[in-house]
Design a protein around this motif. Structure first.
Motif, PDB file in Angstrom:
ATOM      1  N   LEU A  19      14.999   3.356 -17.987  1.00 13.32           N
ATOM      2  CA  LEU A  19      15.865   2.628 -18.901  1.00 13.32           C
ATOM      3  C   LEU A  19      15.162   1.440 -19.538  1.00 13.32           C
ATOM      4  CD1 LEU A  19      19.287   2.712 -17.066  1.00 13.32           C
ATOM      5  CD2 LEU A  19      18.776   3.639 -19.310  1.00 13.32           C
ATOM      6  N   ASN A  20      14.139   0.891 -18.904  1.00  9.77           N
ATOM      7  CA  ASN A  20      13.434  -0.250 -19.473  1.00  9.77           C
ATOM      8  C   ASN A  20      12.551   0.141 -20.655  1.00  9.77           C
ATOM      9  OD1 ASN A  20      14.483  -2.348 -17.971  1.00  9.77           O
ATOM     10  ND2 ASN A  20      13.079  -1.990 -16.285  1.00  9.77           N
ATOM     11  N   ASP A  21      12.283   1.419 -20.839  1.00  9.77           N
ATOM     12  CA  ASP A  21      11.492   1.865 -21.976  1.00  9.77           C
ATOM     13  C   ASP A  21      12.388   1.945 -23.208  1.00  9.77           C
ATOM     14  OD1 ASP A  21       9.281   2.214 -20.363  1.00  9.77           O
ATOM     15  OD2 ASP A  21       9.726   4.318 -19.984  1.00  9.77           O
ATOM     16  N   ILE A  22      11.891   1.417 -24.336  1.00  9.37           N
ATOM     17  CA  ILE A  22      12.634   1.583 -25.580  1.00  9.37           C
ATOM     18  C   ILE A  22      12.253   2.940 -26.136  1.00  9.37           C
ATOM     19  CG2 ILE A  22      12.985   0.724 -27.911  1.00  9.37           C
ATOM     20  CD1 ILE A  22      12.345  -2.037 -26.944  1.00  9.37           C
ATOM     21  N   THR A  23      13.151   3.871 -25.953  1.00  7.33           N
ATOM     22  CA  THR A  23      12.920   5.219 -26.462  1.00  7.33           C
ATOM     23  C   THR A  23      14.211   5.730 -27.058  1.00  7.33           C
ATOM     24  OG1 THR A  23      13.484   6.185 -24.323  1.00  7.33           O
ATOM     25  CG2 THR A  23      11.153   5.772 -24.736  1.00  7.33           C
ATOM     26  N   ASN A  24      14.092   6.639 -27.960  1.00  6.38           N
ATOM     27  CA  ASN A  24      15.279   7.294 -28.483  1.00  6.38           C
ATOM     28  C   ASN A  24      15.561   8.503 -27.623  1.00  6.38           C
ATOM     29  OD1 ASN A  24      15.759   5.553 -30.647  1.00  6.38           O
ATOM     30  ND2 ASN A  24      14.178   6.551 -31.853  1.00  6.38           N
ATOM     31  N   PRO A  25      16.714   8.499 -26.962  1.00  9.68           N
ATOM     32  CA  PRO A  25      17.032   9.648 -26.121  1.00  9.68           C
ATOM     33  C   PRO A  25      17.169  10.911 -26.962  1.00  9.68           C
ATOM     34  CG  PRO A  25      18.907   8.155 -26.282  1.00  9.68           C
ATOM     35  CD  PRO A  25      17.761   7.504 -26.986  1.00  9.68           C
ATOM     36  N   ALA A  26      17.029  12.034 -26.306  1.00 13.79           N
ATOM     37  CA  ALA A  26      17.083  13.320 -27.000  1.00 13.79           C
ATOM     38  C   ALA A  26      18.400  13.507 -27.746  1.00 13.79           C
ATOM     39  CB  ALA A  26      16.867  14.452 -26.003  1.00 13.79           C
ATOM     40  N   ASP A  27      19.481  12.940 -27.239  1.00 12.17           N
ATOM     41  CA  ASP A  27      20.766  13.113 -27.908  1.00 12.17           C
ATOM     42  C   ASP A  27      20.972  12.126 -29.056  1.00 12.17           C
ATOM     43  OD1 ASP A  27      21.322  10.741 -26.589  1.00 12.17           O
ATOM     44  OD2 ASP A  27      22.885  11.571 -25.305  1.00 12.17           O
ATOM     45  N   GLY A  28      20.028  11.174 -29.252  1.00 14.89           N
ATOM     46  CA  GLY A  28      20.102  10.227 -30.357  1.00 14.89           C
ATOM     47  C   GLY A  28      21.171   9.167 -30.200  1.00 14.89           C
ATOM     48  N   LYS A  29      21.763   9.039 -29.017  1.00 14.42           N
ATOM     49  CA  LYS A  29      22.829   8.068 -28.792  1.00 14.42           C
ATOM     50  C   LYS A  29      22.296   6.801 -28.145  1.00 14.42           C
ATOM     51  CE  LYS A  29      26.363  11.597 -28.409  1.00 14.42           C
ATOM     52  NZ  LYS A  29      27.375  12.213 -27.558  1.00 14.42           N
ATOM     53  N   LEU A  30      23.138   5.798 -28.092  1.00 19.66           N
ATOM     54  CA  LEU A  30      22.810   4.522 -27.476  1.00 19.66           C
ATOM     55  C   LEU A  30      23.337   4.506 -26.051  1.00 19.66           C
ATOM     56  CD1 LEU A  30      21.840   1.599 -27.523  1.00 19.66           C
ATOM     57  CD2 LEU A  30      23.994   0.993 -28.653  1.00 19.66           C
ATOM     58  N   HIS A  31      22.420   4.448 -25.082  1.00 21.46           N
ATOM     59  CA  HIS A  31      22.765   4.443 -23.663  1.00 21.46           C
ATOM     60  C   HIS A  31      22.493   3.053 -23.090  1.00 21.46           C
ATOM     61  CE1 HIS A  31      23.011   8.895 -23.199  1.00 21.46           C
ATOM     62  NE2 HIS A  31      22.243   8.837 -24.277  1.00 21.46           N
ATOM     63  N   ILE A  32      23.517   2.460 -22.460  1.00 28.04           N
ATOM     64  CA  ILE A  32      23.353   1.136 -21.855  1.00 28.04           C
ATOM     65  C   ILE A  32      23.857   1.188 -20.419  1.00 28.04           C
ATOM     66  CG2 ILE A  32      24.018  -1.289 -21.925  1.00 28.04           C
ATOM     67  CD1 ILE A  32      24.170  -1.079 -24.946  1.00 28.04           C
ATOM     68  N   GLN A  33      23.058   0.591 -19.546  1.00 28.90           N
ATOM     69  CA  GLN A  33      23.419   0.452 -18.144  1.00 28.90           C
ATOM     70  C   GLN A  33      23.390  -1.038 -17.822  1.00 28.90           C
ATOM     71  OE1 GLN A  33      20.808   2.676 -15.550  1.00 28.90           O
ATOM     72  NE2 GLN A  33      22.461   3.214 -14.185  1.00 28.90           N
ATOM     73  N   TYR A  34      24.224  -1.471 -16.883  1.00 29.30           N
ATOM     74  CA  TYR A  34      24.323  -2.878 -16.526  1.00 29.30           C
ATOM     75  C   TYR A  34      23.890  -3.090 -15.084  1.00 29.30           C
ATOM     76  CZ  TYR A  34      26.821  -3.199 -20.858  1.00 29.30           C
ATOM     77  OH  TYR A  34      27.124  -3.136 -22.183  1.00 29.30           O
ATOM     78  N   LYS A  35      23.091  -4.142 -14.857  1.00 22.44           N
ATOM     79  CA  LYS A  35      22.691  -4.524 -13.508  1.00 22.44           C
ATOM     80  C   LYS A  35      23.307  -5.876 -13.195  1.00 22.44           C
ATOM     81  CE  LYS A  35      19.106  -5.137 -10.217  1.00 22.44           C
ATOM     82  NZ  LYS A  35      17.731  -5.295  -9.881  1.00 22.44           N
ATOM     83  N   ASN A  36      24.011  -5.947 -12.074  1.00 25.99           N
ATOM     84  CA  ASN A  36      24.675  -7.175 -11.663  1.00 25.99           C
ATOM     85  C   ASN A  36      23.710  -8.032 -10.857  1.00 25.99           C
ATOM     86  OD1 ASN A  36      26.215  -9.204 -10.592  1.00 25.99           O
ATOM     87  ND2 ASN A  36      27.787  -7.875  -9.732  1.00 25.99           N
ATOM     88  N   ASN A  37      23.199  -9.098 -11.462  1.00 25.84           N
ATOM     89  CA  ASN A  37      22.316 -10.058 -10.801  1.00 25.84           C
ATOM     90  C   ASN A  37      23.030 -11.385 -10.586  1.00 25.84           C
ATOM     91  OD1 ASN A  37      20.165  -8.299 -10.776  1.00 25.84           O
ATOM     92  ND2 ASN A  37      19.335  -9.020 -12.701  1.00 25.84           N
TER      93      ASN A  37
END
Length: 135
Positions: free
Chosen positions: A20-38
């Protein structure tokens, strides 16, 4: 046996974080965001940019959420966020990005956004945030 299961689970989580830390365009072309609670606290009913993320325990990752678009300003996530912390509602509504000249709206890619609590506010950060390229 439990140690083995925990070790394998930890390795799988870390592998996912690196991806997830890599800036890549996923195969589906959508925006994927994950959240880490620090934050040092359990976050209840986390909502970011109008998307209900749900409960995220301290030190853990949320599920992967798909957004149509997400805005950053000067490399910082610029979406409204709210969560309940120890029975009190915390938000980032008064985040104070005064200028607004470096706003970037994205619609595809993979991003890991970290959530912290500073005083009584939520603070969102992203190590691979898009910025304006002036060159």
């Amino acid at each position: 046996m439990i140690r083995l299961i925990l070790s394998v689970s930890l390795l799988l989580m870390l592998a996912g974080c690196n991806e997830l830390n890599d800036i890549t365009n996923p195969a589906d072309g959508k925006l994927h965001i994950q959240y880490k609670n620090n934050s040092g606290y359990d976050l209840k009913n986390l909502n970011v940019g109008g998307i209900a993320i749900g409960n995220v325990s301290d030190g853990s990752l949320s599920s992967d959420f798909i957004y149509n678009q997400f805005t950053f300003d000067t490399g910082m996530p610029d979406e409204d966020a709210v969560a309940e912390v120890n029975g009190k509602t915390f938000s980032n509504i008064n985040r104070g990005y005064w200028c607004g000249t470096e706003k970037v709206t994205i619609s595809s890619g993979n991003y890991l956004i970290e959530v912290a609590v500073l005083d009584t506010m939520l603070y969102l950060s992203c190590k691979n945030a898009p910025t304006i390229d002036y060159h």
